[in-house]
Design a protein around this motif. Structure first.
Motif, short mmCIF file in Angstrom:
data_model
loop_
_atom_site.label_atom_id
_atom_site.label_comp_id
_atom_site.label_asym_id
_atom_site.label_seq_id
_atom_site.Cartn_x
_atom_site.Cartn_y
_atom_site.Cartn_z
N LYS A 140 8.59 6.22 5.20
CA LYS A 140 6.94 7.06 5.83
C LYS A 140 5.79 6.53 6.38
O LYS A 140 5.83 5.56 4.79
N ASP A 198 11.96 -10.65 6.95
CA ASP A 198 10.80 -10.29 6.77
C ASP A 198 10.00 -11.31 7.26
O ASP A 198 9.84 -12.99 7.29
N ARG A 241 -0.87 -2.16 -3.12
CA ARG A 241 -0.52 -1.57 -2.16
C ARG A 241 0.17 -0.70 -1.29
O ARG A 241 -0.45 0.56 -2.02
#
Ligand code: NAD
Length: 326
Positions: free
Chosen positions: A96, A38, A155
């Protein structure tokens, strides 16, 4: 692959959803987690310690020792990372939407095909236990009504609600209708974020089916429902609560064993409305989805939610966005 055929999977992006990818991958047999990466090193350390998985400070190094990766970064980074992972000979699970533009999706599909690599995209609702029950019914919808409403969450706001939420229903609808699109009308507005927060699309298919799809990320209540109307049948599916209900018109009352409720319709010829609420299996959609990915690699099979179907859902989402404007 390792000598014992264990598939080594790396997870890239271990934020909200990446955390669950690591958690579920650990539960799947026949694979090992090669490591996580990350670009926020604090988050990498946190997840590495929580699940006892190796952390990497170099994406390239993680790709070099992996057979496959789960890409769970924000959508604008999917292409760049997926492209590099293909260069490093990895199969891809991409959350997705596959990418945020159709050209990039096409480049990934072509490259993966040439390199004989699998791309699966995280259209998780196809692994929702209620949807797995729906797939066993005979589905030929004439009219579909979909509502996907979420509370506001910062988010996901890097893309319009069409790419964030509506795309789940678009993918499901395309998988069920199996006909070309004839016409699209759409509306939407920005309310809280700098992109569209609430949208509605009316999609007309060549076979006559109409889908009316609404998505909002500024709702007070959460809802993920789809209603399907077809000849002599109405099916409602609640993705949020994993419930499916079916109302069917029949000439004869069925055996009570298979039906919970029968309503007699009036008129000279007796007809009946049968109500069923089939048992929905208890299963975790993300685990099912990731297991499907690992099985697709092992068996060299096209996944159900492959890159091609994801690119079709993306193309439809982008077309809706274009019609709405901004
Ligand atoms: P998030 O912001 O919680 O996590 C993203 C993580 O990626 C963060 O930890 C961030 O530091 C890291 N990151 C950002 N840029 C990176 C880069 N270039 N390289 C490596 N790491 C990077 O986001 P999220 O909610 O977990 O969403 C991630 C993806 O999952 C998005 O594509 C989103 O659309 C998708 N998503 C899918 C579903 C679903 O239902 N299938 C649900 C939520 C999110």
């Amino acid at each position: 692959m390792k000598k014992d055929n264990t598939i080594r999977i790396g997870v890239i992006g271990v934020g909200h959803l990446g955390n669950f990818h690591v958690k579920r991958l650990r539960e799947i047999s026949g694979i090992s987690i090669s490591g996580i990466y990350d670009n926020n090193p604090i988050r990498t350390d946190e997840i590495s310690n929580q699940y006892d998985v190796k952390s990497f400070s170099s994406l390239e190094k993680l790709l070099e020792i992996s057979d496959a990766v789960s890409i769970v970064t924000p959508t604008p980074y999917h292409f760049e990372i997926a492209n590099l992972a293909l260069d490093k000979d990895c199969h891809l699970f991409i959350e997705k939407p596959i990418t945020d533009n159709i050209e990039h999706a096409g480049l990934l599909l072509n490259k993966a095909e040439k390199l004989n690599k699998i791309i699966q995209v995280g259209h998780i609702e196809r692994f929702n236990p209620a949807f797995t029950v729906l797939k066993n019914l005979h589905i030929q919808p004439l009219f579909i009504e979909a509502h996907r409403l979420a509370e506001f969450n910062p988010r996901g706001n890097d893309v319009p609600v069409i790419l964030d939420l509506m795309i789940h229903d678009l993918d499901i609808i395309l998988s069920l209708v199996g006909s070309e699109i004839k016409d699209i009308r759409a509306n939407g507005v920005k309310v809280v974020s700098s992109s569209i927060d609430i949208a509605n699309a009316r999609i007309e298919f060549e076979n006559g089916c109409i889908a009316n799809v609404t998505a909002s990320r500024i709702s007070q209540k959460i809802m993920r429902k789809m209603r399907l109307f077809q000849n002599e049948e109405y099916i409602t599916i609640d993705f949020q609560n994993g419930v499916l209900e079916e109302y069917k018109i029949c000439a004869n009352p069925p055996e009570s064993k298979v039906t919970e409720k029968v309503v007699e319709l009036g008129g000279p010829e007796k007809r009946y409305v049968l109500y069923r609420k089939p048992q929905v299996p208890k299963q975790d959609a993300l685990k099912e989805e990731l297991t499907h990915f690992t099985n697709s690699i092992t068996n060299a099979q096209k996944p159900e939610t492959d890159g091609e179907s994801a690119a079709k859902a993306l193309a439809l989402a982008l077309e809706i966005q274009k019609i709405i404007g901004n």
